[in-house]
Structures are given as C-alpha cells and as structure tokens.
Design an enzyme around this catalytic site. Structure first.
Site, PDB file in Angstrom:
ATOM      1  CG  HIS A   1      -1.686   1.258   1.421  1.00  0.00           C
ATOM      2  ND1 HIS A   1      -1.604   2.046   2.559  1.00  0.00           N
ATOM      3  CD2 HIS A   1      -2.562   1.883   0.604  1.00  0.00           C
ATOM      4  CE1 HIS A   1      -2.403   3.085   2.429  1.00  0.00           C
ATOM      5  NE2 HIS A   1      -3.003   3.013   1.258  1.00  0.00           N
ATOM      6  CB  SER A   2       0.673   4.283   0.310  1.00  0.00           C
ATOM      7  OG  SER A   2       0.933   5.650   0.188  1.00  0.00           O
ATOM      8  CE1 TYR A   3       9.076   3.493   1.607  1.00  0.00           C
ATOM      9  CE2 TYR A   3       7.876   2.322   3.340  1.00  0.00           C
ATOM     10  CZ  TYR A   3       9.067   2.607   2.672  1.00  0.00           C
ATOM     11  OH  TYR A   3      10.241   2.005   3.076  1.00  0.00           O
TER      12      TYR A   3
ATOM     13  CB  ALA B   1       5.344   4.618  -4.516  1.00  0.00           C
TER      14      ALA B   1
ATOM     15  CG  HIS C   1      -3.958   6.808  -0.138  1.00  0.00           C
ATOM     16  ND1 HIS C   1      -3.438   6.279  -1.295  1.00  0.00           N
ATOM     17  CD2 HIS C   1      -2.933   6.816   0.772  1.00  0.00           C
ATOM     18  CE1 HIS C   1      -2.160   5.989  -1.123  1.00  0.00           C
ATOM     19  NE2 HIS C   1      -1.831   6.303   0.124  1.00  0.00           N
TER      20      HIS C   1
END
Length: 251
Positions: A84-86, A115, A228
């Site tokens: 997830h995300s980073y 990312a 998000h």
C-alpha cells in the site's frame, strides 16, 4: 508430525504504507481468514508497534528485509504480495530479490494505490517539488530522523475512521524518502501485477502511478470508488478483490 508448509497453498502478505502499521489491516485480515485465505500482515521497522525501534539506520533495505523475514519465518511457499502507498517501493525491492534468490515464490504483486518506481527512483522521485520540500522541512525538527503523519482526511477518511487512523499513525523514518532503489525491472515485470486505483478522492501523489499502469502493458487495473486507505474505508470490497487475485494465483 509433519510441519512442512503446504507448497500448493497461496498466501497473501500485506505491507502497509507510510505512518501506518499492521494495525491498518485489522478489518481486512478477519475477512480473508474467514474465507480460508492464509493471510499475514507485517509491521515495518520504526512505525506502528515497532515505533520504539526508530533509528537513523532504517532505510528501504530494512523494510525489504522485514517483509522477506516474515515470508521466511512463516515458511510461505506461494505469495501474493500486497503493498500500500509507500510500500510499492518495498514490494518492488522484495520482488527483485526473491525473483533472483527464490524464483516461483511470488505469484502476484498488488500495488494498492501505491508508489511505482523505475530503477533508480526514490519514493520522492515522482512527488512535486512542493511536496518533497515540505517533507524535508517536516523532518528537520527530528534532525532528519523522521517526519510526522498527515491528518487522515488526506486519505479520504472522516468521522470515527479518521480519528481511528490519526490515533494510530506514527512518524515515518525519513532516510528512505530520498533513497534510490536499484532493481532489475525485467525481473520484477515478469510477475503478474495488479494496480488498485482508489479514485474517490484520488490522492495526488499517486497520479504518476495511475497514469503509468494505463500506458504500459502487463497491468491489471482495478478501480475502487473510495479514498487512499481502502483497508479502512472499504474493507469488504478490498478483501473480495484480494480473494479474487489469490484464487487466480492458486490455479
């Protein structure tokens, strides 16, 4: 008694994004497990319940090893790896290493509103100059050790969900924000890959990933009409998407 891991079982490993911890999957894990899916969530060093381990030495390779350590400790044989995300940075590094050292262990990469680096990119590479400078400035009170979490309204959360995430977020190690990740793109791209695009509201820093997966071959793109942090806002829908991927990876 035979304690060897089942080589035919496909497990899901969940890797949280910045400022979060394994706690963020607490609404998703019971749904996966009740459906019979072997599922695990790792907390990366320096955040969540491991915030007491914050140190200047934490970098991307620390977090990559955190994930590989869980996979090895649980003796997993076939893994759908979710970042997830980073953590899109993290699972890319994990995939590069495991594809080289243990080909066949990973069956699918899932980038959850994440990312998506090119070789040599850092997490900050595709952020605006304003975002990058704001995070550098935010790290200065800690002497460059960490930077604090944003209010969870940024993730499209409100009310009790926002308060729940705000209470649990912890500062993110800073060193890894600017650290480049070197990897073999062909090795990583050989894996099946899904991008889950959270569109309402769409987080601006994920826009480059969103555009890339629609312009390159080899991507399965799934949209979710939520913010998000879908593991918080839409855990049932996210769990179903992950179950479908795990089922396909098991065939």
């Amino acid at each position: 008694m035979n304690t060897a891991a089942d080589p035919t079982k496909t497990s899901i490993v969940l890797v949280h994004g910045a400022w979060h911890g394994a706690w963020c999957w607490s609404r998703v894990l019971p749904l996966l497990r009740s459906a019979g899916v072997d599922s695990h969530a790792v907390t990366l060093t320096g955040v969540g319940e491991r915030a007491h381990l914050m140190s200047p030495g934490i970098d991307l390779h620390t977090h990559i090893q955190d994930v590989i350590g869980l996979i090895e400790a649980e003796e997993l044989q076939r893994v759908v790896l979710v970042g997830h995300s980073y953590a899109g940075m993290v699972i890319t590094g994990v995939a590069d290493r495991l594809q080289r050292e243990r080909p066949g262990l990973l069956t699918h990469l899932v980038y959850l509103d994440a990312a998506l680096p090119y070789p040599g990119d850092s997490w900050s590479s595709h952020h605006s100059a304003e975002t990058r400078q704001a995070r550098i400035d935010a790290s200065k009170p800690s002497g460059g050790l960490s930077f604090p979490p944003p209010d969870a309204t940024l993730f499209g959360l409100s009310g009790a969900d926002r308060d729940w995430v705000n209470r649990r977020q912890t500062p993110q190690p800073f060193r890894l924000y600017l650290q480049p990740l070197d990897f073999d793109a062909e090795r990583v791209d050989a894996l099946a890959r899904t991008f889950i695009d959270c569109t309402q509201p769409a987080l601006a820093t994920i826009a480059p990933s969103r555009a890339r997966v629609r312009s390159e071959p080899g991507w399965n793109v799934v949209e979710m009409a939520t913010g998000h942090d879908p593991m918080v806002s839409e855990p049932a829908a996210l769990s179903q998407i992950l179950r479908d991927i795990q089922r396909q990876a098991s065939t």
